[in-house]
Motif scaffolding. Sequence first.
Motif, PDB file in Angstrom:
ATOM      1  N   PHE B 629      27.922  17.056  29.520  1.00 10.47           N
ATOM      2  CA  PHE B 629      28.653  15.773  29.541  1.00 10.47           C
ATOM      3  C   PHE B 629      30.076  15.921  30.089  1.00 10.47           C
ATOM      4  N   GLU B 632      31.178  13.321  32.638  1.00  8.19           N
ATOM      5  CA  GLU B 632      31.319  11.988  32.022  1.00  8.19           C
ATOM      6  C   GLU B 632      32.595  11.881  31.220  1.00  8.19           C
ATOM      7  N   LYS B 635      35.469  11.590  33.394  1.00 12.93           N
ATOM      8  CA  LYS B 635      35.506  10.269  34.023  1.00 12.93           C
ATOM      9  C   LYS B 635      36.075   9.228  33.073  1.00 12.93           C
ATOM     10  N   LYS B 636      35.619   9.349  31.785  1.00 12.09           N
ATOM     11  CA  LYS B 636      36.040   8.318  30.843  1.00 12.09           C
ATOM     12  C   LYS B 636      37.357   8.656  30.169  1.00 12.09           C
ATOM     13  N   SER B 667      25.547  12.517  23.566  1.00 14.66           N
ATOM     14  CA  SER B 667      25.338  11.481  24.585  1.00 14.66           C
ATOM     15  C   SER B 667      25.785  10.129  24.054  1.00 14.66           C
ATOM     16  N   LYS B 671      28.651   7.894  25.501  1.00 15.39           N
ATOM     17  CA  LYS B 671      28.182   6.648  26.096  1.00 15.39           C
ATOM     18  C   LYS B 671      28.828   5.426  25.478  1.00 15.39           C
TER      19      LYS B 671
END
Lengths: 123, 776
Positions: B629, B632, B635-636, B667, B671
């Motif tokens: 992850f 991700e 990115k976040k 996740s 998410k």
Amino acid sequence: MKKKILIIEDEETLLSVLSKKLEKEGFQVVKAKNGEEGLSVFVKEQPDLILLDIIMPVMDGMEMLKRLRETEKGKDVPVVILTNLSEAGKTAEALEQGVFDYLVKSDWKLADLVEKIKQRIKS
Amino acid sequence: MKIKTKIFLTLFLTSLIFIISGAGVFYYSALKDFRSSTDDRLETTIFSKAQSAELFLEVLKTRIIDFSSDGFIKKSLVDLQKDKNKTKVSQALSEHLVLNKILVDKNIYDVFVLDTEGKLVGAANLNGRIGQDFSQESFFLRAKGRGVSISPILWDKEFNQLGIIVSAQVFSGEEFVGIVVNRVRPDNLFSILEDRRGLGQSGEVYIADTQRQIASPSRFVPDAALEQKADTEAVDHCFLKHKQEEHAKIMSYRDYRGVPVFGSHYYLDEIDSCVLLKIDQREALIPLVRLILIFVLIGFLIILTFLLISYRLSSYIIRPIKKLEQGLEIIEQGNFNYKVGTDSKDEIGHLSRSFDRMARTINKSKLEIDKKVKEQTKEILKRNQEMQEQQKAIINILEDVEEEKVKVEKLAADLKKFELAVENASDQIIITDLEGIILYANKATEKITGYSIKEIIGQKAGGPNLWGSRMRKNFYKKMWETIKEEKKVFQGEINNVRKNGAEYVVLANIFPVLSNAGDVLFFVGIERDITKEKEIDKAKTEFVSLASHQLRTPLSTINWYAEILLSGDAGEIKGEQRSYLEEIYKGNQRMVELVNSLLNVSRIELGTFVVEPKNINIVEIAQESLSQFAVEIKKKKLKLKKTVKKDLPMVKADPKLMRIVFDNLLSNAVKYNFEGGSIGLKIGVKNRNIEIVVSDTGMGIPEEQHSSIFTKLFRADNVRGSNTEGTGLGLYIVKAIVEHTGGKITFKSKQNKGATFYISIPLKGMQKKKGTKKLS
């Protein structure tokens, strides 16, 4: 020299996209549509690696693999199972017959697959 | 019977016996004697009478012979032959006869002479009949034949009287010249016969002729001579048997009167007649009867005497006994000091003295006995009391026993219930001994295995004769170890084969039953036939496999073609084309994920997933999962806080499954997080459990939906609306895996306030689970 890869797969679409990708990556590709064909092509073409599907008509992958391993030349050739069947039993069986990998098609990107092949073909 | 009577009867009977036997003997011998003397008498008498009769006849004979040798008669006859002066001669002859001859014997009542032709030539009384022919008369014929003839006693018609005719031949020299005849009265003979001296009142002697006529006077029948028939046995016997010299036989017969007589007889040859002597039996026996009467009288007197003697004797004997009797009665009353003893020297005296001794002894014993009895009675009373107490105790025990009985009965009833339950259970239940020999098998065993109870009992459970021995030897070895040595329950699936050869699968529970001391008493095996379930499961699994395979194939196609297009290997892709392709690709990925998740879920549901616990480092797995992850997170712009305890112990767990757990939780944390939010990961140990905490500061879970968060395909409302993708299966899978290790999963969350998930996994970790599938 270009490495030769034998793809044994009954789905036409998959077969063609796979061979396209591999050819693009610089491999020579030979095809077979089922286990029986696969055996005869193997004998003729002597590939350096086999991509083997399991669920196929006429002769399935496991049967073909067994027969392959009985032959002189087929004993040591690297085999990568490429299937959508994720059965633990089949995995074990395959490993017994000395496959290098058991890959579930839908889980693998083409790029990663190519890497894997390159890895395997070297050893 | 009294002794007196006994003595009396003895004497009486003895005397009676003697008398009777004596009488018998006497009577018999007397009778014999008497008979013989009677017979002798008769014999003597008959002989004498016969002799007298014969003498008489002899006299007659002599006389006639004498007459026949008379010279005058001779000369007369000769002269007559010459035929000279027949009349004169005859006359002279007749005169001679009258004067000389007839007077010789007064009984001669006639004399006459016949010539050789039987003509009368001279007679004493029949003068007028000179010349009469008597040639046919028997006296002439017989005399002529024999010389002398005497006739039987007959009725002389000429003279109308009884007479005997005696005749003889007259010879002159050698020449037969005539016959001389005497007619004689049988008076002398009759006198002989009528001399009845010694013949009593009924004895008589008579003569009978061949006509069975009495020819002499009878004592009983007047004028019987030649009038009375005497056709008797004796007469017959005399006339018929005289030749055999049976004369003088004494006979017992009935005479001409019909009266029983004793008699004898004698045959008079000369006159062919019989002399019979007889006497009435009654008269003859009179003396005998008299004798018997005397004897009876004497006997009677003797008996009487005996009676008297015996009476007195028995009284005499009895007296001392009676005395004794009385004395004993007194003693019987209780007076043991009374003396019955006498000084007499006889046996009774001895007895009486013995009784006295005995009485004294009894008295002594009595006193002793009384004493003993008193003692015993005391004892008995004591014992009686004891017994009563014991009785009470026994009653108590019995009551207890009753109670127990009721309990036992109840137990038995319960036991019966259990028995029925076991017997009728649908699972196979068998009980074996320590060696595995089957002691009991319920009905279901028969049904499942196909073997009958009879075939099963006594055989080794799971042995080759029965339904077992289909598994590897190691399997059975392990099983025995578990139940016998470790004394624990063995659980597992076993492949068996029924009697008919059909294979089947059971879920077996085999466990030992232990005594209080911990020793194995016996084994119990419960097997459930799960062949059907297995087949169903197999079918389901195969279906799922196949379905997922079929679903994946087109997905792979889309994947790779999209990939190839995106990679530019099929030509350049620009702007919008690229983004659209990416959408296609992403959507396809979701599908792939969904299919994989569904496959896992189905495997969890079916329980067919495999667990291969290994000693693993949880932290490593967490790290590997986290790394995917990384992009991700970057990115976040999420902040990551890792709190990992150092030197965490290894946990026995399946790495793949743990990986899935981390994948899902991390996740989700990434998410559902907001931009710039943070993720927390804590791994530690507490109370023999590994504690994992995964937290985020994201959208969180609305409270109303907390209870549903672990259900399949569930996505909370708040996330559904958002731009996130999810299958709704992740948490379900995580929960299943965690709980399978024996661990727990909980969470805290508020909407928009993030969520924190707490997982604890026991250090001993997962149990190895054999399945057919791996979760992926």
